[in-house]
Scaffold this motif. Structure first.
Motif, PDB file in Angstrom:
ATOM      1  N   GLN A 177      -9.009  -4.978 -12.007  1.00 19.83           N
ATOM      2  CA  GLN A 177      -8.635  -3.530 -12.022  1.00 19.83           C
ATOM      3  C   GLN A 177      -9.035  -2.704 -11.213  1.00 19.83           C
ATOM      4  N   ARG A 222     -12.540   8.469  -5.446  1.00 20.43           N
ATOM      5  CA  ARG A 222     -12.688   9.872  -6.005  1.00 20.43           C
ATOM      6  C   ARG A 222     -12.874  10.889  -4.895  1.00 20.43           C
ATOM      7  N   CYS A 223     -11.911  11.170  -4.186  1.00 21.21           N
ATOM      8  CA  CYS A 223     -11.875  12.096  -3.108  1.00 21.21           C
ATOM      9  C   CYS A 223     -10.449  12.423  -2.719  1.00 21.21           C
ATOM     10  N   ARG A 224     -10.292  13.399  -1.824  1.00 25.64           N
ATOM     11  CA  ARG A 224      -8.831  13.636  -1.331  1.00 25.64           C
ATOM     12  C   ARG A 224      -8.551  12.340  -0.716  1.00 25.64           C
ATOM     13  N   ARG A 225      -7.203  11.672  -1.265  1.00 25.52           N
ATOM     14  CA  ARG A 225      -6.927  10.524  -0.739  1.00 25.52           C
ATOM     15  C   ARG A 225      -5.763  10.556   0.168  1.00 25.52           C
ATOM     16  N   PHE A 226      -5.385  11.713   0.755  1.00 27.94           N
ATOM     17  CA  PHE A 226      -4.324  11.857   1.685  1.00 27.94           C
ATOM     18  C   PHE A 226      -4.459  13.159   2.586  1.00 27.94           C
ATOM     19  N   ASN A 264      -6.542   0.759  -5.710  1.00 32.06           N
ATOM     20  CA  ASN A 264      -5.832   1.577  -6.851  1.00 32.06           C
ATOM     21  C   ASN A 264      -4.738   0.692  -7.401  1.00 32.06           C
ATOM     22  N   PHE A 314      -6.760   5.672  -0.251  1.00 35.88           N
ATOM     23  CA  PHE A 314      -6.130   5.820  -1.754  1.00 35.88           C
ATOM     24  C   PHE A 314      -7.065   4.947  -2.556  1.00 35.88           C
ATOM     25  N   GLY A 354       0.818  -1.245   0.035  1.00 34.43           N
ATOM     26  CA  GLY A 354       0.084  -0.136   0.054  1.00 34.43           C
ATOM     27  C   GLY A 354       0.891   1.221  -0.032  1.00 34.43           C
ATOM     28  N   GLU A 392      -9.169   1.100  -8.969  1.00 33.14           N
ATOM     29  CA  GLU A 392      -9.191   2.563  -9.226  1.00 33.14           C
ATOM     30  C   GLU A 392      -9.227   3.314  -7.988  1.00 33.14           C
ATOM     31  N   PRO A 393      -8.550   4.585  -7.937  1.00 36.26           N
ATOM     32  CA  PRO A 393      -8.250   5.166  -6.997  1.00 36.26           C
ATOM     33  C   PRO A 393      -9.739   5.966  -6.309  1.00 36.26           C
ATOM     34  N   MET A 402      -3.252  -2.454 -10.072  1.00 38.22           N
ATOM     35  CA  MET A 402      -3.535  -3.079 -11.378  1.00 38.22           C
ATOM     36  C   MET A 402      -4.090  -4.678 -10.743  1.00 38.22           C
TER      37      MET A 402
END
Lengths: 316, 224
Positions: A54, A59-63, A77, A74, A25, A56-57, A79
């Protein structure tokens, strides 16, 4: 000085040149680090979590930075594991540093298939099965909240691993099962070791905007040095019952922290949050660790593993 | 990613404050090489919780001025502190002579240094219509070989409508943590790469037509 660690696997064993590993991670697909530092200096490397599909990160502030660490959201996120094996793994120096992957899936059948794919790759040294995932699909039991079901799951995964890859269970810090039961159940099922810590739930609020700062639900995973005392306690509890290696994690930042966790009983340590503090974090930590061992006069980690003892005045 | 230098902070000044965020101007000594507008990563020793991204505002001799955004609880580097600096300049997207940068005052700190490379920087002024101003300049002969937009999403879409053949790049100044593209906190969803791309690694400029703007809008504070 010898900082190597050998852990049993099947009829043989896997040797790590030192106890320091990256953590899932926080180390991407590993290939991102190839031009940053010599990753073969590490004891082992762990790639991001992989799912059968697959990702996908979020859809927000991730950090978001917070006290003594950070919140992350995150998302899924990744592959796919198949793409990692086909595209990233061939670029990694797997002969010089053991490569681990962390897997997640909603069903046991999918986890078994992913474990088999790792075995068939011939270049993956170990598989971590991530407990920080709701393994409770409509038709599946929650393997992380029930010792018997956890044991059964690892029995199936162990059969798929065939003693050809290390099979580790990675505990969800927020799971209902206490760590001692988790370690014992996974080991009975055939896990070769247990990774003891994962991010814990956390939140931060922007008081000016009256809004949560991170995560699509307002929450994220908290990691960082603030969790270290709890993680260290958890390591001691786990090491007391474990018959196989425990892999510590949780707030480890400095060389001194690494030694503390070895003295608490850990064989290996995984470092995530701190490793993101600067691109050259790991080589600096390893330099510090070798210097510290020299200063302490420790020639082998076996000398100090689990050596910490409680001190109290005798009854008079 | 390329290691540049161990530097020393000479001074730190607050340029602007908006809510919990501060924009700081760091004067440093010991920077080996950098050019105005270049994006660099920097990290303090040990107590730094993450690396941060900064723009080189000025560079002369071994002295440089960096401009960076800090969150409320980020510690501002003090004079005498050490900073390690890495370059993450992406040579694939070159901003310089012939480039037009359209921006607002909120983004100016990140793009103004490109003027020193020969780019034309057009800043929206209060009370004026940005597109009217731009059209008027075009009528007077303003031309560009490439256009870079450091604007909010609604303005990006408006530009695309006004100048459909411009193929602009947008500026994604993402909050990020690792600086390497591994954590993907500064991930940008693009149409031609299913893994997306990390702003810290290949940004901050992305071809507008490749980017999923709706996703970007909700990502890690990309437009501030």
């Amino acid at each position: 000085m010898d900082l190597s660690v050998t852990v049993p696997m099947g009829a043989g064993g896997v040797t790590f040149k030192n106890p320091v590993m990256s953590a899932a991670g926080t180390f991407g697909n590993i290939v991102e680090y190839l031009d940053v530092f010599d990753i073969t200096r590490l004891g082992a490397v762990v790639a991001n979590s992989f799912l059968p599909w697959q990702g996908e990160p979020n859809r927000c502030r991730r950090f978001a930075h917070t006290e003594s660490g950070y919140l992350s959201a995150f998302g899924i996120n990744n592959m796919t594991l198949d793409r990692f094996i086909a595209e990233a793994l061939p670029r990694l120096p797997a002969e010089d540093v053991p490569v681990f992957v962390n897997i997640k899936a909603p069903t046991r059948v999918q986890l078994v298939d992913m474990t088999r794919a790792c075995v068939e790759s011939g270049r993956i040294a170990g598989v971590e099965v991530n407990g920080n995932f709701p393994y409770a699909g409509r038709d599946e039991p929650s393997y992380w909240d029930n010792p018997q079901q956890n044991e059964e799951m690892f029995r199936a995964l162990s059969a798929a691993a065939e003693g050809k890859v290390l099979l580790w269970s990675k505990a969800a810090t927020s799971a209902k099962m206490i760590i001692e039961d988790f370690v014992s159940a996974s080991e009975r099922g055939g896990a070769d070791g247990t990774v003891l810590f994962n991010a814990i739930p956390g939140a931060r609020i922007d008081i000016e905007r009256r809004a949560f700062v991170c995560g699509s639900t307002g929450f994220g995973g908290y990691s960082g040095s603030g969790v270290k005392p709890f993680a260290l306690w958890r390591c001691v509890q786990a090491a007391r019952v474990a018959t196989r290696p425990v892999i510590a994690s949780g707030g480890i930042t400095t060389a001194e922290d690494v030694v503390e966790f070895i003295m608490a009983g850990a064989h290996l340590v995984q470092i995530g949050a701190a490793s993101m503090s600067r691109p050259d974090y790991f080589p600096r930590l390893l330099d510090d660790l070798y210097a510290l061992m020299e200063r302490l006069g420790v020639r082998s980690l076996d000398e100090i593993r689990g050596c910490a003892r409680a001190e109290a005045a005798p009854e008079t | 990613m390329r290691f540049l230098s161990e530097t020393e902070v000479l001074a730190c000044h607050e340029l602007r404050r908006a809510g919990a965020r501060r924009w700081l101007r760091l004067e440093v000594a010991g920077l080996a090489a950098a050019s105005p507008g270049e994006t660099v990563l920097f990290s303090e020793d040990r107590h730094s919780p993450r690396c941060r991204i900064a723009t080189v505002d000025r560079f002369s001799g071994d002295r440089a001025v960096l401009v960076a955004k800090f969150e409320a609880d980020d510690l501002a580097p003090a004079a005498g502190n050490g900073l390690t600096v890495w370059s993450n300049e992406n040579p694939a997207v070159s901003v310089g002579a012939g480039s037009l940068i359209v921006t607002t005052s909120a983004f100016l700190y990140r793009v103004a240094p490109f003027a020193l490379r020969g780019a034309t920087v057009l800043v929206e002024e209060a009370g004026t219509d940005l597109w009217q101003d731009l059209r008027r300049r075009v009528e007077r002969g303003l031309a560009w070989t490439s256009v870079f937009l450091a604007l909010e999403p609604v303005r990006l879409q408006a530009f695309a409508a006004e100048f459909p053949d411009a193929n602009p790049y947008l500026f994604a100044n993402m909050d990020m943590s690792c600086g390497i593209g591994a954590c993907r906190s500064c991930h940008v969803t693009v149409s031609d790469n299913k893994d997306g791309e990390a702003s810290c690694r290949v940004g901050p400029w992305f071809a507008l037509q490749r980017v999923n703007l709706v996703r970007l809008q909700f990502a890690s504070a990309p437009f501030i």
